[in-house]
Structure formats: structure tokens, C-alpha cells
Design a protein around this motif. Sequence first.
Motif, PDB file in Angstrom:
ATOM      1  N   VAL A   2     132.591  27.501  79.246  1.00  0.00           N
ATOM      2  CA  VAL A   2     131.546  27.745  78.262  1.00  0.00           C
ATOM      3  C   VAL A   2     131.485  29.235  77.966  1.00  0.00           C
ATOM      4  O   VAL A   2     132.026  30.064  78.700  1.00  0.00           O
ATOM      5  N   ASP A   3     130.818  29.585  76.870  1.00  0.00           N
ATOM      6  CA  ASP A   3     130.688  30.990  76.511  1.00  0.00           C
ATOM      7  C   ASP A   3     129.568  31.647  77.313  1.00  0.00           C
ATOM      8  O   ASP A   3     128.749  30.971  77.944  1.00  0.00           O
ATOM      9  N   LEU A   4     129.536  32.963  77.263  1.00  0.00           N
ATOM     10  CA  LEU A   4     128.562  33.723  78.046  1.00  0.00           C
ATOM     11  C   LEU A   4     127.132  33.400  77.636  1.00  0.00           C
ATOM     12  O   LEU A   4     126.250  33.257  78.493  1.00  0.00           O
ATOM     13  N   VAL A  18     125.862  47.382  82.020  1.00  0.00           N
ATOM     14  CA  VAL A  18     125.024  48.056  81.026  1.00  0.00           C
ATOM     15  C   VAL A  18     123.582  48.144  81.522  1.00  0.00           C
ATOM     16  O   VAL A  18     122.928  49.191  81.407  1.00  0.00           O
ATOM     17  N   ILE A  19     123.089  47.046  82.090  1.00  0.00           N
ATOM     18  CA  ILE A  19     121.727  47.057  82.639  1.00  0.00           C
ATOM     19  C   ILE A  19     121.627  48.063  83.773  1.00  0.00           C
ATOM     20  O   ILE A  19     120.646  48.808  83.889  1.00  0.00           O
ATOM     21  N   MET A  20     122.669  48.101  84.619  1.00  0.00           N
ATOM     22  CA  MET A  20     122.675  49.041  85.736  1.00  0.00           C
ATOM     23  C   MET A  20     122.631  50.486  85.250  1.00  0.00           C
ATOM     24  O   MET A  20     121.864  51.304  85.762  1.00  0.00           O
ATOM     25  N   ILE A  21     123.450  50.796  84.250  1.00  0.00           N
ATOM     26  CA  ILE A  21     123.487  52.164  83.724  1.00  0.00           C
ATOM     27  C   ILE A  21     122.139  52.541  83.108  1.00  0.00           C
ATOM     28  O   ILE A  21     121.627  53.651  83.311  1.00  0.00           O
ATOM     29  N   PHE A  22     121.558  51.605  82.361  1.00  0.00           N
ATOM     30  CA  PHE A  22     120.254  51.865  81.756  1.00  0.00           C
ATOM     31  C   PHE A  22     119.200  52.108  82.823  1.00  0.00           C
ATOM     32  O   PHE A  22     118.370  53.022  82.702  1.00  0.00           O
ATOM     33  N   TRP A  23     119.246  51.323  83.887  1.00  0.00           N
ATOM     34  CA  TRP A  23     118.295  51.489  84.988  1.00  0.00           C
ATOM     35  C   TRP A  23     118.498  52.841  85.671  1.00  0.00           C
ATOM     36  O   TRP A  23     117.537  53.528  86.026  1.00  0.00           O
ATOM     37  N   LEU A  24     119.753  53.244  85.832  1.00  0.00           N
ATOM     38  CA  LEU A  24     120.010  54.560  86.430  1.00  0.00           C
ATOM     39  C   LEU A  24     119.470  55.684  85.559  1.00  0.00           C
ATOM     40  O   LEU A  24     118.941  56.676  86.061  1.00  0.00           O
ATOM     41  N   ARG A  25     119.597  55.532  84.242  1.00  0.00           N
ATOM     42  CA  ARG A  25     119.082  56.562  83.339  1.00  0.00           C
ATOM     43  C   ARG A  25     117.556  56.628  83.426  1.00  0.00           C
ATOM     44  O   ARG A  25     116.963  57.707  83.401  1.00  0.00           O
ATOM     45  N   VAL A  26     116.919  55.470  83.520  1.00  0.00           N
ATOM     46  CA  VAL A  26     115.463  55.438  83.651  1.00  0.00           C
ATOM     47  C   VAL A  26     115.039  56.083  84.974  1.00  0.00           C
ATOM     48  O   VAL A  26     114.090  56.868  85.015  1.00  0.00           O
ATOM     49  N   SER A  27     115.766  55.760  86.052  1.00  0.00           N
ATOM     50  CA  SER A  27     115.415  56.334  87.357  1.00  0.00           C
ATOM     51  C   SER A  27     115.642  57.841  87.360  1.00  0.00           C
ATOM     52  O   SER A  27     114.885  58.596  87.979  1.00  0.00           O
ATOM     53  N   LEU A  43     130.179  43.186  82.459  1.00  0.00           N
ATOM     54  CA  LEU A  43     129.858  44.313  81.581  1.00  0.00           C
ATOM     55  C   LEU A  43     128.375  44.324  81.237  1.00  0.00           C
ATOM     56  O   LEU A  43     127.743  45.394  81.186  1.00  0.00           O
ATOM     57  N   LEU A  44     127.811  43.137  81.007  1.00  0.00           N
ATOM     58  CA  LEU A  44     126.373  43.040  80.724  1.00  0.00           C
ATOM     59  C   LEU A  44     125.559  43.586  81.888  1.00  0.00           C
ATOM     60  O   LEU A  44     124.612  44.374  81.691  1.00  0.00           O
ATOM     61  N   LEU A  45     125.916  43.192  83.110  1.00  0.00           N
ATOM     62  CA  LEU A  45     125.207  43.699  84.287  1.00  0.00           C
ATOM     63  C   LEU A  45     125.413  45.204  84.446  1.00  0.00           C
ATOM     64  O   LEU A  45     124.494  45.920  84.850  1.00  0.00           O
ATOM     65  N   ARG A  49     138.967  33.055  86.419  1.00  0.00           N
ATOM     66  CA  ARG A  49     139.020  31.649  86.019  1.00  0.00           C
ATOM     67  C   ARG A  49     138.527  31.461  84.586  1.00  0.00           C
ATOM     68  O   ARG A  49     139.033  30.643  83.833  1.00  0.00           O
ATOM     69  N   ASN A  50     137.497  32.175  84.215  1.00  0.00           N
ATOM     70  CA  ASN A  50     136.987  32.172  82.835  1.00  0.00           C
ATOM     71  C   ASN A  50     136.880  33.648  82.454  1.00  0.00           C
ATOM     72  O   ASN A  50     135.802  34.179  82.203  1.00  0.00           O
ATOM     73  N   ALA A  51     138.049  34.303  82.446  1.00  0.00           N
ATOM     74  CA  ALA A  51     138.126  35.756  82.521  1.00  0.00           C
ATOM     75  C   ALA A  51     137.302  36.487  81.468  1.00  0.00           C
ATOM     76  O   ALA A  51     136.519  37.383  81.789  1.00  0.00           O
ATOM     77  N   VAL A  52     137.465  36.112  80.199  1.00  0.00           N
ATOM     78  CA  VAL A  52     136.798  36.848  79.129  1.00  0.00           C
ATOM     79  C   VAL A  52     135.292  36.839  79.316  1.00  0.00           C
ATOM     80  O   VAL A  52     134.624  37.892  79.270  1.00  0.00           O
ATOM     81  N   ASN A  53     134.734  35.657  79.552  1.00  0.00           N
ATOM     82  CA  ASN A  53     133.280  35.549  79.667  1.00  0.00           C
ATOM     83  C   ASN A  53     132.764  36.095  80.996  1.00  0.00           C
ATOM     84  O   ASN A  53     131.668  36.663  81.051  1.00  0.00           O
TER      85      ASN A  53
END
Length: 264
Positions: free
Chosen positions: A194-196, A133-142, A129-131, A119-123
Motif C-alpha cells: 500500500v502507499d504511505l 523531517v519531524i525530527m529536524i523540525f523538533w530539533l529546530r524548535v528545541s 523521511l517523514l519521521l 520490502r516496500n522500499a519507496v514507501n
Amino acid sequence: MSQSFKQSPDNALKETGFARIIPCKQLDVADPLKWLGLGWRDAFRAPVITLFFGVLFTLAPWVIYYLVELTGWHLIILPSIVCFMLLGPFLAAGLYDVSWELEKGHQPSLWHSIKAINRNAVNEWAFGLLLLVIMIFWLRVSALIHALYPNYLEPNLANLMPFLLLGTVVGAGFTMLVFFISAFTQPILMERRVDLATAVLSSMNAVWVNKAPMAVWALIILTCVGIGFITYFFAFLILMPLIGYATWHGYIDTIETKRERHYD
């Protein structure tokens, strides 16, 4: 609320210098319980769609657990499941659509809810993608925490406890961050063009302004996740859709609109 934000008397968006913030209402501590009640009602009004998403939320952690078991890295089973939960707000877009359709007096459909992410595809995809990135970073920390575990120690509870505690503290920090930025971001992006940055800042502002009610809401979510763990994820069949529906009602209850909404 930060003094740099200017409250607009006509309920317009507030400028922060690089993005906007949608004003929020002051909540009562008991409001999250009301959201759960409305979520239950939505679940019973759309049982087939509820079961479909419940199965998705149940299968995903099973698959994650199985894949981690294959690697033998048992210390990252919990972080991997938490990572799935980090993506929950993004995956729950279909559930928000069901509640929105019911609010408008429409009959929700599975295909309509699946298409909700566009519905607001780009954002919305940027939010996913933001989530991610956080997930990947958390996996690297773990994985780093796992690497610190000496190979010569027996994998018993006493030896694992320091690493489990460290992982829990770090995971709690990541979870709190994600809760702030995602509490209402996805519903805002779905309903409003609205934007992200505006959606994320509006979500963070709403959590900050309503610390006590949102702490109750976070505790409810944590409890549901805990129940899911101890039931081998079977409880997610109901609990995850319930949380999704309730989140939509929390959004309606929290984020200001120019016209009063009547769905309670």
C-alpha cells in the motif's frame, strides 16, 4: 470514527477522498499487555537477533548524548534523545520482520531482518523521511527554546525549570503526533503493498478508534523509555526489542485482515 469514512461490509479499504483506510478492530484495554507477552516469547525465540538490535538501540542514544555533550548545549540532550525515539518505528523494521517470520513458522535470520526495510522500499523510505523531517523540525524548535535561555543565569534547576517545562510540553505534542502516525504504519508498509498515505491514515484511524487501549500502549512505551533513561540506556538492550516485537503483535491484533490470523 469520522462519519466521512464508509465502513465496508466485506472488509475492503475505506475511501477518504485522497487515500484509503484499512479498517481496524475494537481492542480491549488489556490487549497491550497481551502484546508484551507475545513480544517476550519472540525475544526468547530469537535471542541473538534480539541482542543485535538491542545493542543498536542502546548505542544510538549514548552517541547522541556524547555528541551533545561536546557542544555544551545541555538543554537539547533530552530533545535529541526524543528525536532518536521518533525514528524508532522506522529502525524497528527488522524486529517486525523477526516476529513475522516466527508467525509464518520460519526461522528468522539477521540478514533477512536487515533487508526488511526494502520490502516496500519507496514507501518505507518515504516514511523514514517523514519521521526525519519531524525530527529536524523538533530539533529546530528545541534549539529555539535553548536560545531563549539567558546566558547570565546560572544553569541550576530553578532557572532551567521554565525552559524544561516548555520543552516537555512541546516535546509531548511532537511525540503524540508521531505516535498517531507511526503506531502501525511500518508493519502495514512491510506486509501490504500500500502507499504511505494509506498506511499513515490507517494507523491514525486505529489509534483514534481505540483511544483507551492505545493510551495504555503509549504509557507502556513511555515507561520503557523512562526506564531506559534512568538505567543510562542499558535497559534498551531488552526493552526496545520487546517494544518492537509487541508492536507487530499489536498490528496483527488491530488492523483488519480478510483471513483470521492464528498467532497468539
